[in-house]
Motif scaffolding. Structure first.
Motif, PDB file in Angstrom:
ATOM      1  N   THR A 201       0.859  -1.180   0.000  1.00 57.07           N
ATOM      2  CA  THR A 201       0.000   0.000   0.000  1.00 57.07           C
ATOM      3  C   THR A 201       0.894   1.228   0.000  1.00 57.07           C
ATOM      4  OG1 THR A 201      -1.718  -1.162   1.240  1.00 57.07           O
ATOM      5  CG2 THR A 201      -1.840   1.232   1.196  1.00 57.07           C
ATOM      6  N   VAL A 202       0.590   2.201  -0.860  1.00 57.57           N
ATOM      7  CA  VAL A 202       1.431   3.382  -0.991  1.00 57.57           C
ATOM      8  C   VAL A 202       0.684   4.628  -0.532  1.00 57.57           C
ATOM      9  CG1 VAL A 202       2.841   2.409  -2.833  1.00 57.57           C
ATOM     10  CG2 VAL A 202       0.758   3.664  -3.421  1.00 57.57           C
ATOM     11  N   LEU A 203       1.457   5.671  -0.257  1.00 60.79           N
ATOM     12  CA  LEU A 203       0.912   6.893   0.338  1.00 60.79           C
ATOM     13  C   LEU A 203      -0.026   7.637  -0.601  1.00 60.79           C
ATOM     14  CD1 LEU A 203       0.987   9.039   2.630  1.00 60.79           C
ATOM     15  CD2 LEU A 203       2.997  10.020   1.484  1.00 60.79           C
ATOM     16  N   ASN A 204       0.399   7.839  -1.838  1.00 61.97           N
ATOM     17  CA  ASN A 204      -0.344   8.671  -2.780  1.00 61.97           C
ATOM     18  C   ASN A 204      -0.986   7.837  -3.870  1.00 61.97           C
ATOM     19  OD1 ASN A 204       0.416  11.147  -1.526  1.00 61.97           O
ATOM     20  ND2 ASN A 204       2.432  10.945  -2.465  1.00 61.97           N
ATOM     21  N   PRO A 205      -2.188   8.187  -4.314  1.00 68.09           N
ATOM     22  CA  PRO A 205      -2.822   7.456  -5.410  1.00 68.09           C
ATOM     23  C   PRO A 205      -1.920   7.408  -6.645  1.00 68.09           C
ATOM     24  CG  PRO A 205      -4.374   8.976  -4.398  1.00 68.09           C
ATOM     25  CD  PRO A 205      -3.029   9.286  -3.808  1.00 68.09           C
ATOM     26  N   LEU A 206      -1.929   6.286  -7.321  1.00 68.27           N
ATOM     27  CA  LEU A 206      -1.066   6.091  -8.482  1.00 68.27           C
ATOM     28  C   LEU A 206      -1.450   7.053  -9.606  1.00 68.27           C
ATOM     29  CD1 LEU A 206      -0.962   2.174  -8.544  1.00 68.27           C
ATOM     30  CD2 LEU A 206       0.795   3.745  -7.658  1.00 68.27           C
ATOM     31  N   GLU A 207      -0.451   7.582 -10.288  1.00 67.61           N
ATOM     32  CA  GLU A 207      -0.683   8.511 -11.389  1.00 67.61           C
ATOM     33  C   GLU A 207      -1.026   7.790 -12.683  1.00 67.61           C
ATOM     34  OE1 GLU A 207       2.486  11.293 -11.875  1.00 67.61           O
ATOM     35  OE2 GLU A 207       2.790  11.538  -9.717  1.00 67.61           O
ATOM     36  N   PHE A 208      -0.626   6.529 -12.803  1.00 66.25           N
ATOM     37  CA  PHE A 208      -0.843   5.763 -14.027  1.00 66.25           C
ATOM     38  C   PHE A 208      -1.416   4.390 -13.674  1.00 66.25           C
ATOM     39  CE2 PHE A 208       2.900   8.442 -14.685  1.00 66.25           C
ATOM     40  CZ  PHE A 208       2.536   9.157 -15.822  1.00 66.25           C
ATOM     41  N   THR A 209      -1.945   3.700 -14.663  1.00 69.14           N
ATOM     42  CA  THR A 209      -2.278   2.287 -14.542  1.00 69.14           C
ATOM     43  C   THR A 209      -1.075   1.472 -15.002  1.00 69.14           C
ATOM     44  OG1 THR A 209      -4.659   2.578 -14.822  1.00 69.14           O
ATOM     45  CG2 THR A 209      -3.751   0.426 -15.404  1.00 69.14           C
ATOM     46  N   TYR A 210      -0.605   0.607 -14.125  1.00 71.13           N
ATOM     47  CA  TYR A 210       0.589  -0.196 -14.408  1.00 71.13           C
ATOM     48  C   TYR A 210       0.173  -1.637 -14.683  1.00 71.13           C
ATOM     49  CZ  TYR A 210       3.198   3.767 -12.577  1.00 71.13           C
ATOM     50  OH  TYR A 210       3.718   5.025 -12.372  1.00 71.13           O
ATOM     51  N   LEU A 211       0.607  -2.166 -15.832  1.00 71.12           N
ATOM     52  CA  LEU A 211       0.307  -3.541 -16.218  1.00 71.12           C
ATOM     53  C   LEU A 211       1.473  -4.449 -15.857  1.00 71.12           C
ATOM     54  CD1 LEU A 211      -1.197  -2.987 -19.802  1.00 71.12           C
ATOM     55  CD2 LEU A 211      -2.359  -2.897 -17.581  1.00 71.12           C
ATOM     56  N   PRO A 212       1.195  -5.701 -15.492  1.00 71.26           N
ATOM     57  CA  PRO A 212       2.317  -6.622 -15.235  1.00 71.26           C
ATOM     58  C   PRO A 212       3.133  -6.882 -16.493  1.00 71.26           C
ATOM     59  CG  PRO A 212       0.222  -7.793 -15.213  1.00 71.26           C
ATOM     60  CD  PRO A 212      -0.116  -6.339 -15.257  1.00 71.26           C
ATOM     61  N   VAL A 213       2.467  -7.008 -17.638  1.00 71.29           N
ATOM     62  CA  VAL A 213       3.133  -7.169 -18.931  1.00 71.29           C
ATOM     63  C   VAL A 213       2.358  -6.334 -19.946  1.00 71.29           C
ATOM     64  CG1 VAL A 213       3.894  -8.765 -20.732  1.00 71.29           C
ATOM     65  CG2 VAL A 213       3.874  -9.520 -18.341  1.00 71.29           C
ATOM     66  N   TYR A 214       3.088  -5.554 -20.748  1.00 73.78           N
ATOM     67  CA  TYR A 214       2.446  -4.691 -21.738  1.00 73.78           C
ATOM     68  C   TYR A 214       2.347  -5.391 -23.092  1.00 73.78           C
ATOM     69  CZ  TYR A 214       2.821  -0.942 -18.357  1.00 73.78           C
ATOM     70  OH  TYR A 214       2.681  -0.180 -17.223  1.00 73.78           O
ATOM     71  N   PRO A 215       1.359  -5.026 -23.892  1.00 79.26           N
ATOM     72  CA  PRO A 215       1.281  -5.594 -25.241  1.00 79.26           C
ATOM     73  C   PRO A 215       2.568  -5.312 -26.012  1.00 79.26           C
ATOM     74  CG  PRO A 215      -0.718  -4.381 -24.697  1.00 79.26           C
ATOM     75  CD  PRO A 215       0.266  -4.084 -23.605  1.00 79.26           C
ATOM     76  N   PRO A 216       2.939  -6.182 -26.941  1.00 80.07           N
ATOM     77  CA  PRO A 216       4.164  -5.950 -27.716  1.00 80.07           C
ATOM     78  C   PRO A 216       4.171  -4.558 -28.335  1.00 80.07           C
ATOM     79  CG  PRO A 216       3.280  -8.128 -28.168  1.00 80.07           C
ATOM     80  CD  PRO A 216       2.242  -7.417 -27.331  1.00 80.07           C
ATOM     81  N   GLY A 217       5.322  -3.879 -28.205  1.00 75.36           N
ATOM     82  CA  GLY A 217       5.458  -2.531 -28.734  1.00 75.36           C
ATOM     83  C   GLY A 217       6.891  -2.234 -29.083  1.00 75.36           C
ATOM     84  N   ASP A 218       7.254  -0.952 -29.048  1.00 75.81           N
ATOM     85  CA  ASP A 218       8.596  -0.536 -29.456  1.00 75.81           C
ATOM     86  C   ASP A 218       9.678  -1.181 -28.598  1.00 75.81           C
ATOM     87  OD1 ASP A 218       7.412   1.032 -31.350  1.00 75.81           O
ATOM     88  OD2 ASP A 218       7.646   2.915 -30.248  1.00 75.81           O
ATOM     89  N   PHE A 219       9.467  -1.256 -27.291  1.00 80.48           N
ATOM     90  CA  PHE A 219      10.487  -1.832 -26.413  1.00 80.48           C
ATOM     91  C   PHE A 219      10.767  -3.282 -26.776  1.00 80.48           C
ATOM     92  CE2 PHE A 219      11.630  -4.291 -22.638  1.00 80.48           C
ATOM     93  CZ  PHE A 219      12.774  -3.623 -22.228  1.00 80.48           C
ATOM     94  N   GLU A 220       9.731  -4.075 -26.886  1.00 82.62           N
ATOM     95  CA  GLU A 220       9.930  -5.490 -27.205  1.00 82.62           C
ATOM     96  C   GLU A 220      10.550  -5.666 -28.583  1.00 82.62           C
ATOM     97  OE1 GLU A 220       7.351  -9.667 -27.243  1.00 82.62           O
ATOM     98  OE2 GLU A 220       6.645  -7.920 -26.102  1.00 82.62           O
ATOM     99  N   ALA A 221      10.166  -4.807 -29.535  1.00 87.09           N
ATOM    100  CA  ALA A 221      10.725  -4.912 -30.885  1.00 87.09           C
ATOM    101  C   ALA A 221      12.226  -4.643 -30.892  1.00 87.09           C
ATOM    102  CB  ALA A 221      10.002  -3.938 -31.814  1.00 87.09           C
TER     103      ALA A 221
END
Length: 698
Positions: A201-221
């Motif tokens: 549990t963290v102090l401040n509400p999260l600024e983004f939605t964080y996924l455990p694994v992201y769909p294939p994109g530039d990084f994976e390529a």
């Protein structure tokens, strides 16, 4: 690649000319920064040396970033001279990170943009913090949603929630670009650990939605592995005593591993909601360099700007800082909207002595910035100069800013121009000792220069021209040219100086304020400012957060306004009302109004529910209305009111006071008053008031 050997004599100019170096490079400054020996062996790298296309289509960010990283890893300085193909631009669709002793200079042969950003493009001068671990990073195991305070850790041994501690500062990274730089990133504090659910549990509400694994994109390529979300822990050293503002000495529980010359990030867990409201933004943070270590005492290169509290887990962490880096002559636009609000066009963070120079952000293809055109984050003595930005793609909370300084220490913005931003300039999150000078801001939609109410201290805003246009943000009730404090963050902005500027409003549709000082903004000085055509020239009222009506702790104290000219204020020259939003306490205290000249204003000084107010050497001439608001000063419920040596002419009467015991109204000059009644209307409740002598000239 060619190597320049530049002798320490008068021949360097012709050498640079031979190589086609830009004519407007500041050679003396270049010499001062790079010449460490009588001769300098300096890699001079061109587009062709790296194999960049420079055709406006090929993404050149990966090759450029790789070359910069290689040189940095080898400890080499370099100058990058980047000239795109004739009539073309470079195309960057990932972060380009400039590192220590690297200067990136773009061709200025034409007025066209020389960089086009894709949705993930940006340029950064960016270091980092000491974090644990530096490999085999803890990972998320399930989606953690924006606005929540729960991180769902993964099943791997390194991801176990038990490896974290309550009170620990953490860094969360999400979606990543092709160069391995997080597009989603924030810091937070662990407040609870559930080992059975494996959650933090963290102090401040999260600024983004964080996924455990992201769909294939530039990084994976580019990297060949899936893109994941990670959580790391800051390596820090606790303070053993609170700091003293102005002292460079901090006491640590341990100095093992620290060395003279290290750059330190000093912070505690104080947030704005500790003062009032619900804002979780941090309010005490800054950067300094260690110049001495004596036992457990560390001496920084400057006195600290904030008092850091051991009760708020005050501590330091070492910066992996970037220094003496520069980006020059970049002119950027986007070919599509940016993917994230934190994709600032130019971003300087965890850096020192670095600069963005003569760079420009536009909407040439119809897409301006989403975050900030220029962002100075945690760092020391960084500078934005001769830069401009205009027409952001989106405007809203956190969107469409010009120059932003967050947690910055002793940084500078000089000779910059911003057009059409939500905030032309915003200082936030404990920014301290910074200077904004020689500034022009046009048509901001909520405020032009904003010290955003999260404990921004000891900053100077000097030499500004503000021209307020006709647009306003949909979430704004009014517009302020310069604002000290914020209705939401409530920690105030204090010990700042606003001087030598001109504000001109052409917006007659919306409520507009020249200078807006909110609780708890204290010890500020405003001087030598001209305000034209505002609804209200100077505004100080109680906060209007519905959750905190009449909070007696939120005061505007010890502010001084001097040598200000207010022309044609359509509502009133000064609205100073401690009860405007329901407060029953005197939130305006120890206010000095000295040499304020008011010309052609509908109403003048409206003062209610205050304490220890001095009105001296002020002047009212050519009043715009002498019947609806017949007094130059209209004061109600003011303790310790002093009105002296003022010049009021051609109004019905000069002063009205009610419930102002022991008021002193003396040595004023009243000229050509219209009413035959006394110049001073002593209504009632003014026990012990002194109302003479004054000079009444027919």
């Amino acid at each position: 690649m060619p190597i320049i050997e530049v002798p320490f004599n008068g021949y360097f100019q012709s050498k640079f000319d031979t190589l086609g170096f830009p004519f407007n490079i500041d050679l003396p400054e270049f010499v001062a920064n790079f010449f460490k020996e009588p001769f300098l062996a300096l890699p001079f790298i061109t587009r062709q040396d790296i194999g960049l296309a420079g055709d406006g289509v090929t993404d050149d960010s990966f090759l450029l970033n790789r070359k910069m990283r290689e040189l940095w890893d080898d400890g080499l300085s370099a100058v990058f001279w980047l000239d795109p193909q004739e009539g073309k631009s470079f195309y960057f669709n990932a972060s380009v990170d400039v590192r220590s002793n690297q200067w990136v200079i773009f061709s200025s042969r034409s007025e066209k943009n020389n960089i086009t950003f894709g949705p993930n493009g940006r340029m950064r001068i960016f270091g980092g913090l000491d974090e644990d671990p530096d490999e085999n990073l803890p990972k998320l195991g399930a989606t953690s949603t924006e606005g929540s305070t729960t991180l769902f850790m993964g099943p791997e041994p390194e991801s176990n929630a038990s490896l974290f501690q309550v009170g620990q500062r953490i860094i969360i990274r999400g979606k990543t670009d092709a160069n391995g730089v997080a597009l989603q990133k924030e810091d937070n504090v662990v407040t609870a650990i559930n080992t059975s659910l494996n959650t933090l549990t963290v102090l401040n509400p999260l600024e983004f939605t964080y996924l455990p694994v992201y769909p294939p994109g530039d990084f994976e390529a580019k990297q060949g592995i899936p893109d994941r979300s990670f959580v790391t822990r800051l390596i820090s050293y606790d303070l053993t005593a609170n700091t003293t503002v102005g002292s460079p000495i901090i006491s640590l529980v341990s100095t093992t591993g620290l060395a003279v010359g290290d750059w330190m990030y000093l912070f505690d867990e104080g947030v704005a909601k500790n003062v009032g409201g619900t804002s979780g933004n941090f309010i005490r943070q800054e950067v300094g360099r260690i110049i001495a270590i004596n036992g457990l005492n560390v001496t920084l290169n400057h006195g600290v700007y904030h008092q850091y509290l051991t009760s708020k887990t005050a501590r330091v962490t070492r910066l992996d800082a970037v220094g003496n880096a520069r980006i020059t002559n970049a002119r950027v636009s986007w070919n599509t909207p940016s993917s994230e609000r934190d994709n600032h066009a130019f971003f300087v963070g965890y850096a020192y002595d670095s600069m963005i120079d003569n760079c420009h952000v536009s909407d040439e293809a119809g897409f301006g910035n989403i975050g900030s055109c220029f962002r100075l984050d945690i760092g020391y003595n960084n500078k934005i100069q001769n830069c401009s930005g205009r027409n952001p793609y989106l405007i809203g909370p956190g969107l469409g800013y010009g120059v932003s300084m967050y947690g910055s220490t002793s940084c500078i913005s000089d000779n910059c121009h911003m057009d059409g931003m939500r905030h032309g300039f915003i200082l936030f999150k404990g920014t301290a000792g910074c200077l904004v000078t020689n500034t022009t801001i046009v048509n901001s939609t909520i405020s032009d220069i904003d010290l955003h109410g999260a404990n921004e201290v000891y900053n100077t805003i000097r030499g500004f021209k503000i021209v307020a246009g006709p647009t306003i943000s949909v979430d704004a009730n009014d517009k302020s040219a310069i604002k000290l404090g914020n209705e939401f963050h409530l920690a105030g902005a204090s010990h700042n100086i606003i001087e030598n500027g001109e504000i001109d409003f052409f917006d007659t549709t919306h409520d507009t304020n020249g200078i807006d000082i909110l609780p708890t903004s204290n010890y500020n000085i405003v001087k030598n400012v001209v305000i034209k055509n505002a609804s209200t020239g100077i505004l100080i009222i109680d906060q209007d957060d519905d959750a905190l009506p009449g909070d007696a702790n939120l005061k505007a104290e010890f502010n001084k306004i001097e040598n200000v000219d207010i022309y044609n204020a359509s509502d009133r020259a000064m609205r100073l009302r401690g009860n405007a939003n329901g407060s029953t306490t005197r939130i305006i205290k120890d206010l000095e109004l000295i040499n304020i000249k008011m010309y052609g204003c509908t109403r003048h000084i409206d003062l209610v529910q205050a304490e220890n107010v001095l009105i001296k050497d002020c002047q009212v001439t050519r009043p715009g209305d002498t019947t609806t608001y017949p007094f130059c000063v209209d004061a109600t419920n003011v303790l310790g009111l002093r009105i002296s040596q003022n010049y009021f002419e051609k109004t019905q009467r000069a002063v009205r006071i009610q419930d102002c015991p022991s008021a002193r109204i003396i040595d004023n000059t009243f000229v050509d008053l219209i009413s035959v009644s006394s110049a001073i209307n002593d209504v009632s409740g003014n026990t012990g008031a002194t109302l003479t002598p004054n000079t009444d000239i027919p």
